[in-house]
Structures are given as structure tokens and as C-alpha cells.
Design a protein around this motif. Structure first.
Motif, PDB file in Angstrom:
ATOM      1  N   ALA A  17     -18.351  16.122  25.493  1.00 43.82           N
ATOM      2  CA  ALA A  17     -19.319  15.783  24.447  1.00 43.82           C
ATOM      3  C   ALA A  17     -20.423  16.832  24.367  1.00 43.82           C
ATOM      4  O   ALA A  17     -20.856  17.213  23.258  1.00 43.82           O
ATOM      5  CB  ALA A  17     -19.912  14.399  24.715  1.00 43.82           C
ATOM      6  N   LEU A  18     -20.873  17.319  25.518  1.00 46.86           N
ATOM      7  CA  LEU A  18     -21.910  18.353  25.524  1.00 46.86           C
ATOM      8  C   LEU A  18     -21.391  19.661  24.951  1.00 46.86           C
ATOM      9  O   LEU A  18     -22.081  20.326  24.164  1.00 46.86           O
ATOM     10  CB  LEU A  18     -22.419  18.571  26.952  1.00 46.86           C
ATOM     11  N   VAL A  19     -20.167  20.045  25.338  1.00 49.47           N
ATOM     12  CA  VAL A  19     -19.578  21.279  24.818  1.00 49.47           C
ATOM     13  C   VAL A  19     -19.294  21.143  23.326  1.00 49.47           C
ATOM     14  O   VAL A  19     -19.473  22.100  22.553  1.00 49.47           O
ATOM     15  CB  VAL A  19     -18.298  21.621  25.598  1.00 49.47           C
ATOM     16  N   PHE A  20     -18.868  19.959  22.897  1.00 44.21           N
ATOM     17  CA  PHE A  20     -18.592  19.697  21.483  1.00 44.21           C
ATOM     18  C   PHE A  20     -19.832  19.942  20.639  1.00 44.21           C
ATOM     19  O   PHE A  20     -19.795  20.677  19.643  1.00 44.21           O
ATOM     20  CB  PHE A  20     -18.113  18.253  21.345  1.00 44.21           C
ATOM     21  N   ALA A  21     -20.942  19.344  21.041  1.00 39.95           N
ATOM     22  CA  ALA A  21     -22.186  19.536  20.289  1.00 39.95           C
ATOM     23  C   ALA A  21     -22.606  20.999  20.297  1.00 39.95           C
ATOM     24  O   ALA A  21     -23.050  21.541  19.269  1.00 39.95           O
ATOM     25  CB  ALA A  21     -23.289  18.653  20.880  1.00 39.95           C
ATOM     26  N   ALA A  22     -22.460  21.679  21.443  1.00 42.22           N
ATOM     27  CA  ALA A  22     -22.834  23.090  21.526  1.00 42.22           C
ATOM     28  C   ALA A  22     -21.955  23.940  20.619  1.00 42.22           C
ATOM     29  O   ALA A  22     -22.446  24.853  19.930  1.00 42.22           O
ATOM     30  CB  ALA A  22     -22.719  23.567  22.972  1.00 42.22           C
ATOM     31  N   ALA A  23     -20.649  23.657  20.587  1.00 40.59           N
ATOM     32  CA  ALA A  23     -19.738  24.429  19.746  1.00 40.59           C
ATOM     33  C   ALA A  23     -20.068  24.249  18.269  1.00 40.59           C
ATOM     34  O   ALA A  23     -20.017  25.212  17.483  1.00 40.59           O
ATOM     35  CB  ALA A  23     -18.291  24.011  20.016  1.00 40.59           C
ATOM     36  N   VAL A  24     -20.422  23.035  17.868  1.00 38.47           N
ATOM     37  CA  VAL A  24     -20.788  22.786  16.472  1.00 38.47           C
ATOM     38  C   VAL A  24     -22.056  23.559  16.108  1.00 38.47           C
ATOM     39  O   VAL A  24     -22.138  24.188  15.048  1.00 38.47           O
ATOM     40  CB  VAL A  24     -20.978  21.283  16.215  1.00 38.47           C
ATOM     41  N   VAL A  25     -23.045  23.544  17.005  1.00 35.27           N
ATOM     42  CA  VAL A  25     -24.307  24.251  16.736  1.00 35.27           C
ATOM     43  C   VAL A  25     -24.065  25.757  16.633  1.00 35.27           C
ATOM     44  O   VAL A  25     -24.532  26.416  15.692  1.00 35.27           O
ATOM     45  CB  VAL A  25     -25.333  23.938  17.835  1.00 35.27           C
ATOM     46  N   VAL A  26     -23.326  26.317  17.601  1.00 32.86           N
ATOM     47  CA  VAL A  26     -23.072  27.762  17.588  1.00 32.86           C
ATOM     48  C   VAL A  26     -22.221  28.147  16.374  1.00 32.86           C
ATOM     49  O   VAL A  26     -22.433  29.199  15.754  1.00 32.86           O
ATOM     50  CB  VAL A  26     -22.390  28.193  18.903  1.00 32.86           C
ATOM     51  N   HIS A  27     -21.269  27.293  16.010  1.00 32.56           N
ATOM     52  CA  HIS A  27     -20.440  27.550  14.826  1.00 32.56           C
ATOM     53  C   HIS A  27     -21.304  27.576  13.563  1.00 32.56           C
ATOM     54  O   HIS A  27     -21.145  28.468  12.710  1.00 32.56           O
ATOM     55  CB  HIS A  27     -19.375  26.464  14.718  1.00 32.56           C
ATOM     56  N   LEU A  28     -22.217  26.641  13.439  1.00 29.67           N
ATOM     57  CA  LEU A  28     -23.122  26.638  12.285  1.00 29.67           C
ATOM     58  C   LEU A  28     -24.015  27.874  12.285  1.00 29.67           C
ATOM     59  O   LEU A  28     -24.331  28.427  11.221  1.00 29.67           O
ATOM     60  CB  LEU A  28     -23.963  25.366  12.282  1.00 29.67           C
ATOM     61  N   CYS A  29     -24.447  28.310  13.473  1.00 27.44           N
ATOM     62  CA  CYS A  29     -25.262  29.524  13.552  1.00 27.44           C
ATOM     63  C   CYS A  29     -24.465  30.736  13.076  1.00 27.44           C
ATOM     64  O   CYS A  29     -24.989  31.598  12.355  1.00 27.44           O
ATOM     65  CB  CYS A  29     -25.742  29.742  14.989  1.00 27.44           C
ATOM     66  N   ARG A  30     -23.190  30.800  13.479  1.00 23.21           N
ATOM     67  CA  ARG A  30     -22.353  31.909  13.019  1.00 23.21           C
ATOM     68  C   ARG A  30     -22.232  31.905  11.500  1.00 23.21           C
ATOM     69  O   ARG A  30     -22.345  32.952  10.844  1.00 23.21           O
ATOM     70  CB  ARG A  30     -20.967  31.774  13.669  1.00 23.21           C
ATOM     71  N   ILE A  31     -22.039  30.739  10.931  1.00 18.06           N
ATOM     72  CA  ILE A  31     -21.927  30.631   9.478  1.00 18.06           C
ATOM     73  C   ILE A  31     -23.233  31.037   8.806  1.00 18.06           C
ATOM     74  O   ILE A  31     -23.237  31.743   7.796  1.00 18.06           O
ATOM     75  CB  ILE A  31     -21.530  29.193   9.094  1.00 18.06           C
ATOM     76  N   PHE A  32     -24.357  30.611   9.383  1.00  9.99           N
ATOM     77  CA  PHE A  32     -25.656  30.937   8.787  1.00  9.99           C
ATOM     78  C   PHE A  32     -25.918  32.438   8.825  1.00  9.99           C
ATOM     79  O   PHE A  32     -26.246  33.052   7.806  1.00  9.99           O
ATOM     80  CB  PHE A  32     -26.760  30.193   9.535  1.00  9.99           C
ATOM     81  N   PHE A  33     -25.777  33.050  10.000  1.00  4.46           N
ATOM     82  CA  PHE A  33     -26.169  34.453  10.145  1.00  4.46           C
ATOM     83  C   PHE A  33     -25.212  35.405   9.429  1.00  4.46           C
ATOM     84  O   PHE A  33     -25.595  36.539   9.134  1.00  4.46           O
ATOM     85  CB  PHE A  33     -26.257  34.812  11.631  1.00  4.46           C
TER      86      PHE A  33
END
Length: 444
Positions: free
Chosen positions: A103-119
Motif C-alpha cells: 500500500a505504501l509503495v502503491f501510493a508512492a508509485a502513483v505520486v511519482v507517476h503523476l510527477c513524471r506526467i507533470f514535469f
């Protein structure tokens, strides 16, 4: 013979051929979304196992299990079943810890994935819908993680529930109704754990699975974005076909993700609820810390000034501003960003090629500055621990974090902007990569 007969009626061979020949770009950052997807699969599998043994009951019982320090202690059925899972069920503890770590890795992966999309600007037209879906999934992941974390009814998780109840009832006009809807009355109520259980194992996973399916369908329909490079244009996708190369790579990624979370579940202790004890009204654990994805909200609650407002006969308490207004502004701006940027830049064209972050200094500076703001809030969630280790008073630590909330994001944004400008002035180093015709797909 049978396959030809089926294909003659359903015409599936042409569809299967197009699916197997789908091309995926070759870049490691595109695997971030896959990590999140695989974590969701592991969460479903481990969650199903845990539901066989967890009982979401609030009835008071006396523990008589194998964990000696808690024998004879009054507790809820939910807490008793969690202790039983940890000590009396074969593989119960390791599966429970794999579930929590995932669950912790899942949330982290979603956040980092969104950051990749944003930047990289992958949210621009025509992909605004997928950006909205991604932000919505992040919200659902946070809520579902918090609901699962709260199910054991131990002292630490129930403290977080009590804070959530306070945030809900702080909302003017509708707060009491919302609190009653989710908690079944004043907290703690007998219906709380049962409602959380349904939310955690049924409603939110179904919503996440639905959005994930729509997200993948849109990606398949619109094709993947890709970084600029030799042979890459707005009208093609250069990379690896789904079968067999990308499928093998994806299977390896799934095995790696499972290996990491399994190793964490077996070797790194997390959430030892038997040490916290059952929830008792008026009690709280020392140095209580939530899971990381709630750390920024915890920090906001701790350092925000105690503003209490009386308006139209209603009292708006202190927790409303950091607990409701700040998250509301955060996700509202995330939802609106593609449209705000398009309005400011007057860029309403379709984009299939990604931006290098250095080529968009303003966007990159804003992104890093905002991230720094939430990193400081995350640190503020541990202000009592900082005060203890620094031998300082908590009010002084709070004042330091309030200053950092203003200064640190501005400094980071300024440095990022200057760095991007300097990098953009340098020539790009895009070494051509030789590919065979089988690895290149052009469309449009």
C-alpha cells in the motif's frame, strides 16, 4: 480446427494481431505506472487472503490468544482478529505486512507517476481526461490506504480516525451529516469499523479498478507519448512491440515488484499493532506518526495557526483550514492545471512528444517549489520528534517550520528555474539508437 471455427465467427485474430503489435516507448519512466498497477494486483491478492481471517466487529471481547502480554485485556473484535492474524494464522503476519508495505509503495508509485506526467507535459491536449483520472485515483488511493490502516482499531490507527472525525465535523453546515454517514454517529461508534471495512474492501477498490481500466483504455486508444529523439515525431511511436519483448519485460517488472514488497513484508516490521494496544478514548500513543501519504496533512494540522472563526452563528474550528481547505485547494489546482497552463501559454495544440523538464523552466520551477512545500509539511508532521532530538521546545520548532514553508519552496523554485535555464542553453545530447523495422510503428 476449433480455433479457426471460433475465429471465423468472432473475428478475433485481427484484433489479437493489433494488440500484440502495439508499440510501447523505451524509457524507464514509463514503468512507474506499471509499478502502481502491479502493486494494486498484489494488494487485491493479499487483501483477499486477509479478509478470510479479519472480523470487522466493534463488540467488546476479552483476549485469550497466544500473545501473552494482551491476555485478559478488553478489546474490540477487530483488534482481536488482527492480533490473531499476526500470531495464530499461518503466514498471517507476513501477508499482512506485505499488504501494508505494498500500500505504501502503491501510493508512492502513483505520486511519482503523476510527477513524471507533470514535469514532461504529458497532461496536455488531448490527454487532459487521463490526467483528471490519475488525480482522482490518487485521492482514492489515499482514502483507501487510510481506511485500511484504520481497520485494526489499535490505539495508533484509532487516533488517526479520531482526527478524521474532527476534520469532518469542522465543515460548516454539512460536517455533522458527513461524520454520521461515515462513522454511524458520534465517534467512536459501533458501526465505524464495519463501514470502513466495506469502504476499504469493496467500494474504493471497485472505483480504483474502474478508473484504472478506463485509464488504460484511453492510453491504448490515444497511444503513448514519447520523448523527442531521432525518428520520433508527433505522428508515430518508436519503441518495443507488446509481444514478445515488452510482455517479457513487463513480467520481469511484476516479479521484481513482488520480490521487493515480499522482502519488505518478511524482513522489515511495520505497524506492530500488538505494541500499541487497543484503542481507549482519551489515550494516544507517544510520537504517533501516520503512513507517509498522510504525513503532509498531519504536518499541516500541527503547524497551522489556531484560527477559529465565528460566522453566521457557526463556529469554524482550527482544523478546518489545514484539514479541509488546504487539501481542497491542493487537489483543485491539480485538476485545473492542464487548463490553467493552456490558458496562460495559449497552447491548445495536440501533443504526442513530451517536454524535457529543462525546456520548461517555469513549469519545472513551480513543480519543484510545490513539492518542497509538501516535503516541509511532511517534516512538520514529526515536529515533536524533532523537538525531542534537538532539545528544543515544540513552539520554536513550529515557528521554524512555518518559516521554512515560505522560504524553502521559493529557494528551491529559484534554483530550479536557474538550473533549467542553464541546461537549456547547452546542446541536447540525443544519440541515435539503431532499430529494426519490427521495433518501429508509425501511424497517422
Amino acid at each position: 480446427m476449433i480455433a479457426r471455427w471460433v475465429d471465423d465467427r468472432l473475428r478475433v485474430s485481427k484484433f489479437a494481431d493489433s494488440v500484440l503489435n502495439h508499440v510501447f516507448p523505451d524509457n524507464w519512466s514509463f514503468l512507474l505506472g506499471e509499478i502502481a498497477m502491479y502493486c494494486f494486483v498484489i494488494l487485491i491478492a493479499t487483501g483477499v487472503y486477509l479478509t478470510f481471517f479479519f472480523h470487522a466487529g466493534s463488540r467488546d471481547v476479552i483476549y485469550q490468544g497466544s500473545y501473552v502480554p494482551l491476555r485478559g485485556v478488553h478489546m474490540s473484535e477487530a483488534y482481536q482478529s488482527t492480533i490473531g492474524l499476526s500470531f495464530d494464522v499461518r503466514a498471517g503476519l507476513v501477508v499482512r505486512q506485505i499488504h501494508h508495505w505494498t500500500a505504501l509503495v502503491f501510493a508512492a508509485a502513483v505520486v511519482v507517476h503523476l510527477c513524471r506526467i507533470f514535469f514532461t507535459g504529458a497532461f496536455r491536449r488531448p490527454r487532459e481526461i487521463n490526467w483528471i483520472i490519475g488525480v482522482t485515483m490518487l485521492i482514492l488511493v489515499i482514502f483507501n490506504g487510510f481506511a485500511g490502516y484504520s481497520l485494526p482499531d489499535d490505539l495508533l490507527s484509532a487516533t488517526g480516525l479520531r482526527i478524521a472525525y474532527s476534520i469532518l465535523i469542522s465543515i460548516p453546515f454539512v460536517g455533522a451529516w458527513l461524520a454520521s454517514l461515515f462513522f454511524g454517529g458520534p465517534y467512536p461508534g459501533p458501526a465505524t469499523t464495519g463501514r470502513l471495512f466495506i469502504i476499504h474492501v469493496l467500494l474504493l477498490p471497485a472505483a480504483i479498478a474502474t478508473l484504472l481500466a478506463v485509464h488504460l483504455a484511453i492510453i491504448w486508444r490515444q497511444k503513448h507519448t514519447q520523448f523527442p529523439g531521432p525518428g520520433r515525431t508527433e505522428n508515430n511511436v518508436v519503441g518495443t512491440r507488446l509481444w514478445p519483448t515488452y510482455a517479457a519485460r513487463s513480467a520481469g517488472m511484476f516479479a521484481a515488484v513482488f520480490a521487493v514488497v515480499a522482502a519488505l513484508g518478511g524482513l522489515a516490521q511495520i505497524n506492530p499493532v500488538w505494541l500499541y494496544g487497543p484503542y481507549r478514548t482519551g489515550a494516544v500513543t507517544t510520537a504517533a506518526q501516520p503512513d507517509w501519504y498522510m504525513g503532509w496533512l498531519e504536518g499541516a494540522l500541527r503547524v497551522f495557526p489556531p484560527w477559529r472563526v465565528h460566522l453566521f452563528g457557526h463556529t469554524i474550528p482550527e482544523v478546518f483550514w489545514p484539514g479541509v481547505v488546504l487539501p481542497g485547494i491542493t487537489f483543485l489546482l491539480l485538476y485545473a492545471w492542464p487548463f490553467l497552463e493552456a490558458r496562460v501559454t495559449h497552447d491548445r495544440a495536440d501533443h504526442e512528444l513530451l517536454d524535457r523538464p529543462r525546456d520548461r523552466p517555469v513549469r519545472t520551477a513551480i513543480g519543484t517549489g510545490v513539492l518542497m512545500f509538501y516535503v516541509v509539511l511532511f517534516g512538520a508532521g514529526s515536529q515533536d520528534i524533532f523537538a525531542q532530538h534537538l532539545d528544543a521546545s515544540i513552539p520554536n520548532v513550529n515557528r521554524a517550520f512555518r518559516v521554512l514553508l515560505v522560504v524553502a519552496p521559493l529557494v528551491v523554485a529559484a534554483i530550479t528555474w536557474k538550473w533549467c535555464r542553464d541546461l537549456r542553453a547547452e546542446p541536447a545530447e540525443d544519440a541515435p539508437r539503431h532499430r529494426t523495422a519490427a521495433d518501429v510503428s508509425r501511424s497517422g
